[in-house]
Design a protein around this motif. Structure first.
Motif, short mmCIF file in Angstrom:
data_model
loop_
_atom_site.label_atom_id
_atom_site.label_comp_id
_atom_site.label_asym_id
_atom_site.label_seq_id
_atom_site.Cartn_x
_atom_site.Cartn_y
_atom_site.Cartn_z
N UNK A 178 37.47 43.36 58.91
CA UNK A 178 38.79 42.73 59.09
C UNK A 178 39.44 43.19 60.38
N UNK A 179 40.03 42.24 61.11
CA UNK A 179 40.79 42.57 62.31
C UNK A 179 42.18 43.06 61.92
N UNK A 180 42.76 43.89 62.78
CA UNK A 180 44.09 44.42 62.53
C UNK A 180 44.78 44.75 63.84
N UNK A 181 46.10 44.80 63.80
CA UNK A 181 46.85 45.29 64.95
C UNK A 181 46.65 46.80 65.05
N UNK A 186 45.43 52.21 62.94
CA UNK A 186 45.58 53.67 62.98
C UNK A 186 46.04 54.19 61.62
N UNK A 187 47.01 53.53 61.02
CA UNK A 187 47.50 53.95 59.71
C UNK A 187 46.40 53.85 58.65
N UNK A 229 45.33 43.40 74.54
CA UNK A 229 45.09 44.44 73.56
C UNK A 229 45.40 45.83 74.12
N UNK A 230 45.10 46.06 75.39
CA UNK A 230 45.37 47.38 75.96
C UNK A 230 46.86 47.68 75.97
N UNK A 235 51.48 50.70 73.46
CA UNK A 235 52.71 50.77 72.66
C UNK A 235 52.47 51.51 71.35
N UNK A 236 51.32 51.29 70.73
CA UNK A 236 51.02 51.95 69.46
C UNK A 236 50.85 53.46 69.62
N UNK A 237 50.21 53.88 70.70
CA UNK A 237 49.98 55.31 70.88
C UNK A 237 51.25 56.06 71.21
N UNK A 238 52.12 55.49 72.05
CA UNK A 238 53.37 56.21 72.35
C UNK A 238 54.29 56.19 71.14
#
Length: 349
Positions: A178-181, A186-187, A229-230, A235-238
């Motif tokens: 499955x694809x995910x944001x 990460x969660x 995606x990058x 945004x997700x990592x910060x």
């Protein structure tokens, strides 16, 4: 589709260098760094990366010299002599051979002198499986700093580190994955490894343990296929780092920015092939951290601005403080977010 977000880097990187006093000193110290080993006392050789970040944040030549002398005294290990040479026709036979770092560095340095850094980088990334988790992400980060500095020796060292310490994250092909944001992925992987105690001392050893664990292959989600995606990963990592200032998560922020620098040299088709490896490496890093159980962290209204943060980072002898502050500054310039200033301000204070 444009994956690269337009970081202007010429094909002649490693040939033309800035000749102002600051960058003359930077190049002098990066040259001197060649006498240090890939490893350092209790860590890896962060010295060249910190020097580039210091210079780009406006440190003086004297400050660069002082940091170099501190590092040489406290952390540096002398590089072993290079007793064999590796030709550019056989570098692939030394993938994963840690002792070949010095010889690979010289191989890539000679190759860059003939073909240019961009051409060599493109060849290496086309012919060896992408392994961004190598050296706890520092191989890619060091390569990116070498590109930014336009320093052939550091570009060669980054490539040599990536090849000699190669750490791919192998995931079986699964069309049903499955694809995910990024945030969800990460969660999801952190929850899958919730309660798992990693006793390994280093980020690299913990990532190796995750990659070898069957639960990782079963739980990891697939990246969405799209050109931005990058940006989503940045945004997700910060966001993750602001809510949980974990040392491993810090490296996911810095490597995402480093990959952006490298991907700017590659064509879109190659970048699309490399992106899943970055995704799985970041997911493996988050698996080592475990499920986030903290509360929401509000952004504190600080009476501090970027010049203050950079001044404090420049005064620091902590290479991770220096590099993370510089990363946050660069990413904020690219895609402004209060999380970058807030994270950097918290770090330097």
């Amino acid at each position: 589709m444009n994956f690269n977000n337009a970081i202007p880097l010429p094909d002649s990187i490693g040939v033309e260098m800035r000749d102002d006093p600051l960058h003359v000193k930077l190049n002098e110290l990066l040259d001197a760094n060649a006498r240090f080993d890939l490893a350092a006392k209790g860590t890896t050789n962060h010295c060249p990366m910190a020097l580039v970040a210091l210079a780009e944040m406006g440190a003086s030549p004297a400050r660069l010299q002082a940091f170099f002398e501190m590092w040489a005294l406290k952390y540096a290990l002398n590089a072993p002599p290079v007793v064999t040479r590796i030709s550019r026709r056989e570098w692939q036979t030394h993938v994963g051979e840690r002792a070949a770092f010095g010889a690979l560095r010289l191989c890539f340095l000679d190759w860059i002198a003939d073909a240019g850094a961009a051409a060599v980088i493109k060849t290496v990334f086309s012919e060896v499986p992408f392994a961004p988790a190598t050296q706890a992400f520092h191989s890619i980060i060091r390569l990116a700093y070498g590109v930014e500095a336009g320093h052939a020796g550091e570009i060669a060292a980054g490539l040599a580190s990536l090849i000699s310490s190669h750490l791919p994250i192998e995931i079986r092909p699964d069309e049903g994955r499955r694809e995910a944001e990024a945030v969800e992925a990460f969660d999801h992987i952190a929850k899958a490894f919730g309660g798992v105690a990693f006793t390994q001392d280093s980020i690299t050893a913990r990532i190796r343990a995750v990659a070898a664990d069957p639960r990782f292959d079963l739980a990891v989600l697939a990246p969405p296929t799209r050109a931005n995606l990058l940006d989503d990963l940045a945004r997700a990592t910060i966001n993750a780092y602001w809510h949980r200032p974990d040392f491993t998560i810090l490296h996911t922020v810095t490597v995402t920015r480093a990959v952006r620098v490298i991907f700017a040299l590659l064509d879109d088709a190659l970048v699309s092939q490399l992106m899943p490896a970055l995704w799985f490496a970041l997911c493996a890093a988050y698996a080592t951290v475990g499920e986030h159980t903290g509360t929401h962290a509000d952004i504190v209204d600080r009476d501090i601005e970027w010049p203050d943060v950079c001044r404090l980072a420049i005064a620091s002898d902590d290479d991770h403080v220096i590099k993370m502050t510089y990363t946050c500054l660069c990413e904020h310039r690219r895609d402004p977010s209060p999380l970058y200033l807030a994270s950097a301000a918290r770090l330097v204070s």
